[in-house]
Scaffold this motif. Structure first.
Motif, PDB file in Angstrom:
ATOM      1  N   ILE A 259       0.567 -10.092  -1.377  1.00 22.72           N
ATOM      2  CA  ILE A 259      -0.258  -8.911  -1.566  1.00 22.72           C
ATOM      3  C   ILE A 259      -1.728  -9.299  -1.407  1.00 22.72           C
ATOM      4  CG2 ILE A 259      -0.271  -9.240  -4.079  1.00 22.72           C
ATOM      5  CD1 ILE A 259      -0.474  -6.197  -4.369  1.00 22.72           C
ATOM      6  N   LYS A 260      -2.462  -8.553  -0.602  1.00 22.42           N
ATOM      7  CA  LYS A 260      -3.903  -8.739  -0.419  1.00 22.42           C
ATOM      8  C   LYS A 260      -4.268 -10.184  -0.109  1.00 22.42           C
ATOM      9  CE  LYS A 260      -5.136  -4.855  -3.417  1.00 22.42           C
ATOM     10  NZ  LYS A 260      -5.879  -4.432  -4.641  1.00 22.42           N
ATOM     11  N   GLY A 261      -3.528 -10.791   0.805  1.00 27.22           N
ATOM     12  CA  GLY A 261      -3.834 -12.141   1.215  1.00 27.22           C
ATOM     13  C   GLY A 261      -3.389 -13.223   0.253  1.00 27.22           C
ATOM     14  N   MET A 262      -2.708 -12.833  -0.819  1.00 28.72           N
ATOM     15  CA  MET A 262      -2.230 -13.791  -1.804  1.00 28.72           C
ATOM     16  C   MET A 262      -0.709 -13.840  -1.770  1.00 28.72           C
ATOM     17  SD  MET A 262      -4.998 -14.916  -3.296  1.00 28.72           S
ATOM     18  CE  MET A 262      -4.351 -15.743  -4.743  1.00 28.72           C
ATOM     19  N   THR A 263      -0.162 -15.030  -1.927  1.00 31.05           N
ATOM     20  CA  THR A 263       1.277 -15.213  -2.055  1.00 31.05           C
ATOM     21  C   THR A 263       1.581 -15.588  -3.493  1.00 31.05           C
ATOM     22  OG1 THR A 263       1.553 -15.945   0.225  1.00 31.05           O
ATOM     23  CG2 THR A 263       3.276 -16.549  -1.323  1.00 31.05           C
ATOM     24  N   SER A 264       2.520 -14.881  -4.086  1.00 24.45           N
ATOM     25  CA  SER A 264       2.873 -15.182  -5.470  1.00 24.45           C
ATOM     26  C   SER A 264       4.331 -15.609  -5.545  1.00 24.45           C
ATOM     27  CB  SER A 264       2.659 -13.955  -6.370  1.00 24.45           C
ATOM     28  OG  SER A 264       3.559 -12.916  -6.029  1.00 24.45           O
ATOM     29  N   THR A 265       4.592 -16.568  -6.417  1.00 26.27           N
ATOM     30  CA  THR A 265       5.962 -16.989  -6.699  1.00 26.27           C
ATOM     31  C   THR A 265       6.171 -16.892  -8.208  1.00 26.27           C
ATOM     32  OG1 THR A 265       5.266 -19.309  -6.835  1.00 26.27           O
ATOM     33  CG2 THR A 265       6.123 -18.528  -4.719  1.00 26.27           C
ATOM     34  N   GLN A 266       7.381 -16.516  -8.580  1.00 27.42           N
ATOM     35  CA  GLN A 266       7.687 -16.299  -9.980  1.00 27.42           C
ATOM     36  C   GLN A 266       9.005 -16.974 -10.350  1.00 27.42           C
ATOM     37  OE1 GLN A 266       7.336 -13.441  -7.912  1.00 27.42           O
ATOM     38  NE2 GLN A 266       5.129 -13.482  -8.213  1.00 27.42           N
TER      39      GLN A 266
ATOM     40  N   PRO B 115       7.658  -8.412  -6.644  1.00 26.92           N
ATOM     41  CA  PRO B 115       8.383  -9.391  -5.828  1.00 26.92           C
ATOM     42  C   PRO B 115       9.866  -9.067  -5.765  1.00 26.92           C
ATOM     43  CG  PRO B 115       7.949 -10.284  -7.993  1.00 26.92           C
ATOM     44  CD  PRO B 115       7.217  -8.977  -7.916  1.00 26.92           C
ATOM     45  N   THR B 116      10.498  -9.563  -4.724  1.00 27.24           N
ATOM     46  CA  THR B 116      11.948  -9.489  -4.625  1.00 27.24           C
ATOM     47  C   THR B 116      12.521 -10.700  -5.344  1.00 27.24           C
ATOM     48  OG1 THR B 116      11.837  -8.346  -2.508  1.00 27.24           O
ATOM     49  CG2 THR B 116      13.909  -9.437  -3.063  1.00 27.24           C
ATOM     50  N   PHE B 117      13.335 -10.444  -6.361  1.00 29.11           N
ATOM     51  CA  PHE B 117      13.891 -11.535  -7.151  1.00 29.11           C
ATOM     52  C   PHE B 117      15.290 -11.893  -6.678  1.00 29.11           C
ATOM     53  CE2 PHE B 117      10.472 -10.652 -10.031  1.00 29.11           C
ATOM     54  CZ  PHE B 117      10.257 -11.848 -10.698  1.00 29.11           C
ATOM     55  N   ASN B 118      15.549 -13.185  -6.671  1.00 23.42           N
ATOM     56  CA  ASN B 118      16.887 -13.706  -6.406  1.00 23.42           C
ATOM     57  C   ASN B 118      17.447 -14.272  -7.696  1.00 23.42           C
ATOM     58  OD1 ASN B 118      16.817 -13.247  -3.538  1.00 23.42           O
ATOM     59  ND2 ASN B 118      15.433 -15.003  -3.394  1.00 23.42           N
ATOM     60  N   ARG B 119      18.740 -14.098  -7.898  1.00 22.95           N
ATOM     61  CA  ARG B 119      19.375 -14.600  -9.107  1.00 22.95           C
ATOM     62  C   ARG B 119      19.859 -16.020  -8.858  1.00 22.95           C
ATOM     63  NH1 ARG B 119      20.776 -12.536 -13.774  1.00 22.95           N
ATOM     64  NH2 ARG B 119      20.274 -10.412 -13.113  1.00 22.95           N
ATOM     65  N   VAL B 120      19.192 -16.983  -9.490  1.00 24.52           N
ATOM     66  CA  VAL B 120      19.594 -18.377  -9.399  1.00 24.52           C
ATOM     67  C   VAL B 120      20.840 -18.605 -10.241  1.00 24.52           C
ATOM     68  CG1 VAL B 120      18.855 -20.758  -9.772  1.00 24.52           C
ATOM     69  CG2 VAL B 120      17.201 -19.051  -8.996  1.00 24.52           C
ATOM     70  N   SER B 121      20.878 -17.984 -11.407  1.00 28.47           N
ATOM     71  CA  SER B 121      22.012 -18.051 -12.319  1.00 28.47           C
ATOM     72  C   SER B 121      21.911 -16.835 -13.227  1.00 28.47           C
ATOM     73  CB  SER B 121      21.978 -19.347 -13.140  1.00 28.47           C
ATOM     74  OG  SER B 121      21.004 -19.264 -14.162  1.00 28.47           O
ATOM     75  N   PRO B 122      22.882 -16.610 -14.116  1.00 32.01           N
ATOM     76  CA  PRO B 122      22.775 -15.458 -15.026  1.00 32.01           C
ATOM     77  C   PRO B 122      21.531 -15.493 -15.912  1.00 32.01           C
ATOM     78  CG  PRO B 122      25.032 -16.244 -14.974  1.00 32.01           C
ATOM     79  CD  PRO B 122      24.210 -17.257 -14.219  1.00 32.01           C
ATOM     80  N   VAL B 123      20.904 -16.669 -16.071  1.00 37.90           N
ATOM     81  CA  VAL B 123      19.752 -16.776 -16.959  1.00 37.90           C
ATOM     82  C   VAL B 123      18.495 -17.255 -16.244  1.00 37.90           C
ATOM     83  CG1 VAL B 123      21.159 -17.132 -19.002  1.00 37.90           C
ATOM     84  CG2 VAL B 123      20.444 -19.108 -17.652  1.00 37.90           C
ATOM     85  N   GLU B 124      18.506 -17.315 -14.922  1.00 38.37           N
ATOM     86  CA  GLU B 124      17.323 -17.749 -14.178  1.00 38.37           C
ATOM     87  C   GLU B 124      17.140 -16.889 -12.939  1.00 38.37           C
ATOM     88  OE1 GLU B 124      15.339 -21.658 -11.988  1.00 38.37           O
ATOM     89  OE2 GLU B 124      17.207 -21.864 -13.121  1.00 38.37           O
ATOM     90  N   LEU B 125      15.894 -16.419 -12.733  1.00 42.93           N
ATOM     91  CA  LEU B 125      15.549 -15.571 -11.604  1.00 42.93           C
ATOM     92  C   LEU B 125      14.328 -16.158 -10.907  1.00 42.93           C
ATOM     93  CD1 LEU B 125      15.644 -12.205 -13.601  1.00 42.93           C
ATOM     94  CD2 LEU B 125      17.498 -13.113 -12.192  1.00 42.93           C
ATOM     95  N   SER B 126      14.277 -16.065  -9.593  1.00 43.20           N
ATOM     96  CA  SER B 126      13.102 -16.512  -8.845  1.00 43.20           C
ATOM     97  C   SER B 126      12.668 -15.406  -7.903  1.00 43.20           C
ATOM     98  CB  SER B 126      13.409 -17.793  -8.060  1.00 43.20           C
ATOM     99  OG  SER B 126      14.376 -17.556  -7.059  1.00 43.20           O
ATOM    100  N   GLY B 127      11.360 -15.262  -7.741  1.00 39.91           N
ATOM    101  CA  GLY B 127      10.846 -14.188  -6.906  1.00 39.91           C
ATOM    102  C   GLY B 127       9.667 -14.640  -6.073  1.00 39.91           C
TER     103      GLY B 127
END
Length: 226
Positions: free
Chosen positions: A181-188, A165-177
């Motif tokens: 892939i293959k019909g599935m959406t993933s969030t991290q 996934p492409t991660f975005n930096r929410v803060s220095p200690v938190e990342l979201s992505g």
């Protein structure tokens, strides 16, 4: 109509505003080795949600303690006292940046729904959990999803590589992505809890040949050695 001076109204207005949440100290302790403590970016309520540990009354003045990688508990002791109990010298501090060393993962399947294929998916997912090799890490002072992924793949060359996934930096200690892939959406979501521990939450939603399918997994990752 009489007028009330604004100097009398201002304190009343300020007193009605919500107070900012107090920062919570988190201690990551290893028996006979002491603790690493840091001020968490999460409030007591947020820690309770993230860790599944409902904060007790007065939690804003407590310390949230991980002892030897357990799920975490609230303690009324001071950070210095907690460090001594775990065999330290009473010094429990450190900036909230991940420590270099060897990190291990403990994973839990939180939820799963795949219709008629639920049992099969559960067996497949749980069969692949908690089989990773320890990961030698050099963070270089930066909590980075890319750094973690490269080191994880290097330590587990035979395992199925996680998606990218492409991660975005929410803060220095938190990342979201996010990734598809293959019909599935993933969030991290990755949150650094202490210099020695972070949490990853992965959620998958999509369709397969059996219809709607989704699951969520939590990875608790902790430094265990130099």
């Amino acid at each position: 109509m009489s007028r009330i001076p604004i100097t009398r109204l201002l304190p009343l207005a300020l007193s009605s505003l919500p107070l900012p949440a107090l920062a919570i100290t988190v201690a990551d302790c290893t028996l006979q080795q002491g603790c690493a403590c840091s001020e968490s970016p999460l409030s007591a309520e947020e820690i309770g949600i993230v860790m599944g540990a409902t904060p007790p009354q007065g939690a804003d003045g407590m310390v949230f303690v991980f002892q030897d990688g357990d799920a975490g508990t609230w303690s009324p002791l001071t950070p210095e006292e907690i460090d001594i109990v775990s065999g330290g010298d009473g010094t429990c501090d450190g900036p909230l940046v991940p420590e270099d060393g060897t990190w291990v993962t403990r994973s839990t399947l939180n939820s799963l729904h795949c219709g008629a294929g639920t049992a099969m998916m559960r067996s497949m997912i749980e069969g692949n959990l908690n089989k990773e090799n320890p990961v030698p890490m050099r963070w270089n002072g930066d909590f980075s999803a890319d750094t973690w992924r490269r080191a994880w793949i290097a330590a587990n060359p035979q395992a199925e590589a996680p998606n990218t996934p492409t991660f975005n930096r929410v803060s220095p200690v938190e990342l979201s992505g996010r990734d598809s892939i293959k019909g599935m959406t993933s969030t991290q979501r990755m949150v650094l809890l202490t210099p020695r521990s972070f949490r990853m939450d992965w959620q998958f939603e999509g369709q397969n040949e059996m219809g709607a399918c989704g699951w969520s997994v939590t990875h608790m990752v902790r430094r265990t050695g130099g």
